[in-house]
Design a protein around this motif. Structure first.
Motif, mmCIF file in Angstrom:
data_model
loop_
_atom_site.group_PDB
_atom_site.id
_atom_site.type_symbol
_atom_site.label_atom_id
_atom_site.label_comp_id
_atom_site.label_asym_id
_atom_site.label_seq_id
_atom_site.Cartn_x
_atom_site.Cartn_y
_atom_site.Cartn_z
ATOM 1 N N ARG A 53 0.835 -1.205 0.000
ATOM 2 C CA ARG A 53 0.000 0.000 0.000
ATOM 3 C C ARG A 53 0.875 1.263 0.000
ATOM 4 N N LEU A 54 1.962 1.263 0.773
ATOM 5 C CA LEU A 54 2.863 2.423 0.790
ATOM 6 C C LEU A 54 3.462 2.658 -0.594
ATOM 7 N N ILE A 55 3.835 1.575 -1.269
ATOM 8 C CA ILE A 55 4.407 1.708 -2.613
ATOM 9 C C ILE A 55 3.349 2.219 -3.587
ATOM 10 N N GLU A 56 2.144 1.675 -3.479
ATOM 11 C CA GLU A 56 1.042 2.110 -4.344
ATOM 12 C C GLU A 56 0.769 3.606 -4.184
ATOM 13 N N GLU A 57 0.912 4.108 -2.960
ATOM 14 C CA GLU A 57 0.686 5.529 -2.670
ATOM 15 C C GLU A 57 1.897 6.396 -3.023
ATOM 16 N N GLY A 58 2.978 5.776 -3.492
ATOM 17 C CA GLY A 58 4.166 6.530 -3.874
ATOM 18 C C GLY A 58 5.072 6.904 -2.708
ATOM 19 N N ARG A 59 4.908 6.255 -1.586
ATOM 20 C CA ARG A 59 5.713 6.550 -0.393
ATOM 21 C C ARG A 59 6.907 5.607 -0.320
ATOM 22 N N TYR A 60 7.792 5.737 -1.283
ATOM 23 C CA TYR A 60 8.980 4.894 -1.359
ATOM 24 C C TYR A 60 10.134 5.702 -1.924
ATOM 25 N N SER A 61 11.314 5.107 -1.879
ATOM 26 C CA SER A 61 12.469 5.727 -2.523
ATOM 27 C C SER A 61 13.219 4.652 -3.291
ATOM 28 N N GLU A 62 14.026 5.104 -4.234
ATOM 29 C CA GLU A 62 14.844 4.179 -5.005
ATOM 30 C C GLU A 62 16.252 4.205 -4.422
ATOM 31 N N PRO A 63 16.741 3.062 -3.956
ATOM 32 C CA PRO A 63 18.064 3.040 -3.316
ATOM 33 C C PRO A 63 19.176 3.222 -4.345
ATOM 34 N N TYR A 64 20.267 3.815 -3.879
ATOM 35 C CA TYR A 64 21.456 3.928 -4.721
ATOM 36 C C TYR A 64 22.235 2.634 -4.555
ATOM 37 N N LEU A 65 22.404 1.905 -5.636
ATOM 38 C CA LEU A 65 23.127 0.635 -5.625
ATOM 39 C C LEU A 65 24.390 0.796 -6.460
ATOM 40 N N PRO A 66 25.501 1.163 -5.809
ATOM 41 C CA PRO A 66 26.725 1.406 -6.559
ATOM 42 C C PRO A 66 27.245 0.141 -7.230
ATOM 43 N N GLU A 67 27.971 0.344 -8.328
ATOM 44 C CA GLU A 67 28.569 -0.766 -9.071
ATOM 45 C C GLU A 67 30.048 -0.509 -9.270
ATOM 46 N N GLY A 68 30.772 -1.571 -9.567
ATOM 47 C CA GLY A 68 32.190 -1.458 -9.868
ATOM 48 C C GLY A 68 33.002 -0.932 -8.698
ATOM 49 N N ILE A 69 33.892 -0.003 -9.000
ATOM 50 C CA ILE A 69 34.794 0.532 -7.979
ATOM 51 C C ILE A 69 34.028 1.250 -6.862
ATOM 52 N N TYR A 70 32.883 1.827 -7.200
ATOM 53 C CA TYR A 70 32.096 2.533 -6.181
ATOM 54 C C TYR A 70 31.508 1.547 -5.165
ATOM 55 N N ALA A 71 31.123 0.363 -5.636
ATOM 56 C CA ALA A 71 30.652 -0.679 -4.723
ATOM 57 C C ALA A 71 31.802 -1.166 -3.848
ATOM 58 N N ASP A 72 32.995 -1.293 -4.441
ATOM 59 C CA ASP A 72 34.168 -1.711 -3.665
ATOM 60 C C ASP A 72 34.512 -0.682 -2.590
ATOM 61 N N LEU A 73 34.428 0.592 -2.956
ATOM 62 C CA LEU A 73 34.715 1.646 -1.981
ATOM 63 C C LEU A 73 33.707 1.624 -0.835
ATOM 64 N N ARG A 74 32.440 1.444 -1.154
ATOM 65 C CA ARG A 74 31.408 1.391 -0.118
ATOM 66 C C ARG A 74 31.667 0.218 0.835
ATOM 67 N N GLU A 75 32.001 -0.933 0.279
ATOM 68 C CA GLU A 75 32.264 -2.107 1.105
ATOM 69 C C GLU A 75 33.517 -1.900 1.963
ATOM 70 N N GLY A 76 34.554 -1.279 1.374
ATOM 71 C CA GLY A 76 35.769 -0.987 2.139
ATOM 72 C C GLY A 76 35.510 -0.057 3.307
ATOM 73 N N ILE A 77 34.710 0.971 3.080
ATOM 74 C CA ILE A 77 34.373 1.909 4.149
ATOM 75 C C ILE A 77 33.583 1.204 5.235
ATOM 76 N N ASN A 78 32.644 0.342 4.836
ATOM 77 C CA ASN A 78 31.864 -0.400 5.828
ATOM 78 C C ASN A 78 32.749 -1.321 6.664
ATOM 79 N N CYS A 79 33.763 -1.901 6.042
ATOM 80 C CA CYS A 79 34.687 -2.783 6.791
ATOM 81 C C CYS A 79 35.508 -1.969 7.787
ATOM 82 N N MET A 80 35.877 -0.752 7.414
ATOM 83 C CA MET A 80 36.701 0.086 8.285
ATOM 84 C C MET A 80 35.902 0.578 9.503
#
Length: 82
Positions: A53-80
């Motif tokens: 129902r929340l999605i039907e009403e437009g109460r959602y967001s689209e997540p940023y899903l990085p790819e490539g080196i940006y995904a690696d950087l995100r994972e590295g930061i999370n590990c640190m």
């Protein structure tokens, strides 16, 4: 989907399948659920109904899903920071 637990793997898989990924705020799900029946009980069927129902009403967001080196950087930061 509600981004709790280990949702990123599913989100990346859905993206690979060319399926649009959207997320709803977990606190919005909880509040909406309580408004519906004045009960905070957690039942998967009830949660799915509230999330759809929340999605039907437009109460959602689209997540940023990085790819490539940006995904690696995100994972590295999370590990640190862990």
């Amino acid at each position: 989907m509600e981004p709790t637990g280990h949702w990123l793997s599913l989100a990346y898989w859905l993206k690979e399948q060319k399926i649009k990924v959207v997320v709803v705020n977990p606190s919005h799900v909880k509040k909406s659920k309580e408004l519906d029946d004045n009960s905070p009980t957690k039942i998967d069927v009830k949660d799915a109904r509230v999330i759809s129902r929340l999605i039907e009403e437009g109460r959602y967001s689209e997540p940023y899903l990085p790819e490539g080196i940006y995904a690696d950087l995100r994972e590295g930061i999370n590990c640190m920071t862990s």
